[in-house]
Design a protein around this motif. Structure first.
Motif, PDB file in Angstrom:
ATOM      1  N   ARG A   1       0.847  -1.190   0.000  1.00 32.54           N
ATOM      2  CA  ARG A   1       0.000   0.000   0.000  1.00 32.54           C
ATOM      3  C   ARG A   1       0.886   1.245   0.000  1.00 32.54           C
ATOM      4  NH1 ARG A   1      -5.248  -2.047   3.289  1.00 32.54           N
ATOM      5  NH2 ARG A   1      -6.071  -0.087   2.521  1.00 32.54           N
ATOM      6  N   HIS A   2       0.645   2.128  -0.938  1.00 38.18           N
ATOM      7  CA  HIS A   2       1.422   3.355  -1.079  1.00 38.18           C
ATOM      8  C   HIS A   2       0.543   4.519  -0.627  1.00 38.18           C
ATOM      9  CE1 HIS A   2       4.500   1.209  -3.485  1.00 38.18           C
ATOM     10  NE2 HIS A   2       3.454   0.475  -3.850  1.00 38.18           N
ATOM     11  N   ASN A   3       0.728   4.938   0.621  1.00 39.82           N
ATOM     12  CA  ASN A   3      -0.167   5.949   1.195  1.00 39.82           C
ATOM     13  C   ASN A   3       0.530   6.873   2.190  1.00 39.82           C
ATOM     14  OD1 ASN A   3       0.232   4.231   3.348  1.00 39.82           O
ATOM     15  ND2 ASN A   3      -1.831   3.343   3.263  1.00 39.82           N
ATOM     16  N   SER A   4       1.842   6.922   2.147  1.00 39.50           N
ATOM     17  CA  SER A   4       2.579   7.711   3.143  1.00 39.50           C
ATOM     18  C   SER A   4       2.722   9.177   2.750  1.00 39.50           C
ATOM     19  CB  SER A   4       3.967   7.112   3.374  1.00 39.50           C
ATOM     20  OG  SER A   4       4.719   7.126   2.178  1.00 39.50           O
ATOM     21  N   ARG A   5       2.373   9.523   1.508  1.00 46.16           N
ATOM     22  CA  ARG A   5       2.513  10.895   1.048  1.00 46.16           C
ATOM     23  C   ARG A   5       1.168  11.425   0.547  1.00 46.16           C
ATOM     24  NH1 ARG A   5       8.204  10.660  -2.378  1.00 46.16           N
ATOM     25  NH2 ARG A   5       9.386   9.477  -0.824  1.00 46.16           N
ATOM     26  N   LYS A   6       1.137  12.730   0.264  1.00 41.96           N
ATOM     27  CA  LYS A   6      -0.084  13.304  -0.298  1.00 41.96           C
ATOM     28  C   LYS A   6      -0.321  12.763  -1.695  1.00 41.96           C
ATOM     29  CE  LYS A   6      -2.452  17.665  -1.208  1.00 41.96           C
ATOM     30  NZ  LYS A   6      -2.389  19.139  -1.163  1.00 41.96           N
ATOM     31  N   HIS A   7       0.755  12.662  -2.482  1.00 38.03           N
ATOM     32  CA  HIS A   7       0.672  12.090  -3.823  1.00 38.03           C
ATOM     33  C   HIS A   7       1.654  10.917  -3.876  1.00 38.03           C
ATOM     34  CE1 HIS A   7      -1.782  15.406  -5.137  1.00 38.03           C
ATOM     35  NE2 HIS A   7      -0.890  16.258  -4.663  1.00 38.03           N
ATOM     36  N   ASN A   8       1.130   9.723  -4.063  1.00 32.49           N
ATOM     37  CA  ASN A   8       1.942   8.515  -3.932  1.00 32.49           C
ATOM     38  C   ASN A   8       2.263   7.822  -5.258  1.00 32.49           C
ATOM     39  OD1 ASN A   8       1.843   8.083  -0.809  1.00 32.49           O
ATOM     40  ND2 ASN A   8      -0.252   8.569  -1.407  1.00 32.49           N
TER      41      ASN A   8
ATOM     42  N   LEU B   1       3.997   8.742  -8.012  1.00 31.50           N
ATOM     43  CA  LEU B   1       5.384   8.794  -8.463  1.00 31.50           C
ATOM     44  C   LEU B   1       6.308   7.973  -7.578  1.00 31.50           C
ATOM     45  CD1 LEU B   1       5.906  12.497  -9.634  1.00 31.50           C
ATOM     46  CD2 LEU B   1       5.579  10.440 -11.024  1.00 31.50           C
ATOM     47  N   SER B   2       6.070   7.994  -6.277  1.00 31.28           N
ATOM     48  CA  SER B   2       6.921   7.206  -5.380  1.00 31.28           C
ATOM     49  C   SER B   2       6.739   5.715  -5.646  1.00 31.28           C
ATOM     50  CB  SER B   2       6.627   7.537  -3.913  1.00 31.28           C
ATOM     51  OG  SER B   2       5.309   7.189  -3.561  1.00 31.28           O
ATOM     52  N   CYS B   3       5.512   5.303  -5.957  1.00 33.70           N
ATOM     53  CA  CYS B   3       5.263   3.903  -6.320  1.00 33.70           C
ATOM     54  C   CYS B   3       6.003   3.555  -7.603  1.00 33.70           C
ATOM     55  CB  CYS B   3       3.764   3.664  -6.488  1.00 33.70           C
ATOM     56  SG  CYS B   3       3.339   2.003  -7.070  1.00 33.70           S
ATOM     57  N   TYR B   4       5.905   4.429  -8.608  1.00 30.64           N
ATOM     58  CA  TYR B   4       6.609   4.201  -9.875  1.00 30.64           C
ATOM     59  C   TYR B   4       8.116   4.077  -9.645  1.00 30.64           C
ATOM     60  CZ  TYR B   4       2.632   5.287 -13.010  1.00 30.64           C
ATOM     61  OH  TYR B   4       1.451   5.264 -13.709  1.00 30.64           O
ATOM     62  N   THR B   5       8.654   4.958  -8.811  1.00 33.12           N
ATOM     63  CA  THR B   5      10.098   4.949  -8.555  1.00 33.12           C
ATOM     64  C   THR B   5      10.531   3.624  -7.941  1.00 33.12           C
ATOM     65  OG1 THR B   5      10.181   7.352  -8.270  1.00 33.12           O
ATOM     66  CG2 THR B   5      11.971   6.079  -7.293  1.00 33.12           C
ATOM     67  N   LYS B   6       9.770   3.149  -6.964  1.00 34.16           N
ATOM     68  CA  LYS B   6      10.095   1.880  -6.311  1.00 34.16           C
ATOM     69  C   LYS B   6      10.026   0.720  -7.295  1.00 34.16           C
ATOM     70  CE  LYS B   6       8.545   3.418  -1.748  1.00 34.16           C
ATOM     71  NZ  LYS B   6       7.491   3.306  -0.702  1.00 34.16           N
ATOM     72  N   LEU B   7       9.042   0.750  -8.163  1.00 33.69           N
ATOM     73  CA  LEU B   7       8.904  -0.327  -9.147  1.00 33.69           C
ATOM     74  C   LEU B   7      10.040  -0.301 -10.168  1.00 33.69           C
ATOM     75  CD1 LEU B   7       5.042  -0.207  -9.683  1.00 33.69           C
ATOM     76  CD2 LEU B   7       6.334  -2.105  -8.702  1.00 33.69           C
ATOM     77  N   ARG B   8      10.405   0.887 -10.601  1.00 31.16           N
ATOM     78  CA  ARG B   8      11.504   0.988 -11.577  1.00 31.16           C
ATOM     79  C   ARG B   8      12.818   0.497 -10.973  1.00 31.16           C
ATOM     80  NH1 ARG B   8       8.821   6.043 -13.530  1.00 31.16           N
ATOM     81  NH2 ARG B   8       8.006   5.533 -15.602  1.00 31.16           N
TER      82      ARG B   8
END
Length: 235
Positions: free
Chosen positions: A94-101, A103-110
């Motif tokens: 679950r990606h929910n630690s930021r206001k907009h998550n 890009l952070s999800c994309y970064t982790k996946l890349r």
């Protein structure tokens, strides 16, 4: 999911093996033969829990081990009547630690080697048949009302569309996921791509399956770890 070192995993599995029926043990191996992290699914801001829960169930049945849920505006709650326990057999991030998550999800996946593929009609899109599977692929699905966000689309690496022949604009979310996964997992299994889990990943999941199958798993695990520690001290 507990991640122990290999000697500990081997020790635990040697004892847990005696608590699992032959049929169940064989089923574990059959399922692991089809499990993959080569394809993963990403859901962005889903607000109808039953649809996301249906996707979880589909992922588990199609052998997808990891599912990512982006919660920007809409927190997600699993619908137990729809997942029917499927959620306990896969990994949900679950990606929910930021206001907009997104890009952070994309970064982790890349960082894990995934190509980000947005499932949305786009000027540069391709069909499921045309979509290359020459690297790990993250399929991103948007919510039921507005689809994927502009950020999700702008930062995707590729776009794929699902062919249709009717007047209706798009398929239901869970149906879209099912069509994509059925096609792509079938395509993957027929390829020469190394899409299956590594030996270590299989062993970690096998241990996880065992612990989720036996009664009182926390007590069983504690007792076995105590037994292992006792044996180590006696050496």
């Amino acid at each position: 999911m507990n991640r122990f070192d290999k000697p500990t995993r081997d020790f635990l599995l040697s004892y847990l093996r005696e608590m699992i029926s032959e049929e169940r043990w064989a089923r574990f191996h059959e399922i692991l033969d089809h499990r993959t992290r080569y394809i993963t699914v990403v859901l962005e801001d889903i607000y109808q829990p039953h649809n996301a829960s249906a996707v979880i169930r589909t992922c588990e049945l199609m052998g997808i081990q990891d599912l990512h849920i982006i919660e920007n505006d809409n927190p997600y709650e699993i619908n137990p009547d729809i997942v029917v326990g499927s959620n306990k057999w896969i990994n949900i991030f679950r990606h929910n630690s930021r206001k907009h998550n997104t890009l952070s999800c994309y970064t982790k996946l890349r960082k894990k080697g995934y190509r980000i593929v947005a499932t949305s009609p786009h000027k540069d899109d391709c069909t499921l048949e045309e979509l290359p599977l020459d690297q790990k692929t993250a399929l991103v699905f948007g919510n039921e009302g507005f689809g994927l966000s502009d950020i999700a689309l702008k930062n995707a690496d590729a776009f794929v569309k699902i062919p249709s022949s009717g007047f209706t604009e798009s398929y239901n979310l869970s149906v879209s996921a099912a069509i994509c996964l059925y096609h792509l997992t079938g395509k993957l299994e027929k390829s020469t791509t190394q899409w299956q889990l590594s030996a270590e990943e299989r062993e970690v999941l096998q241990l996880d399956y065992c612990l989720k199958t036996v009664k009182n798993p926390k007590i069983v695990l504690k007792n076995l770890l105590d037994l292992k520690e006792k044996g180590r001290k006696q050496e």
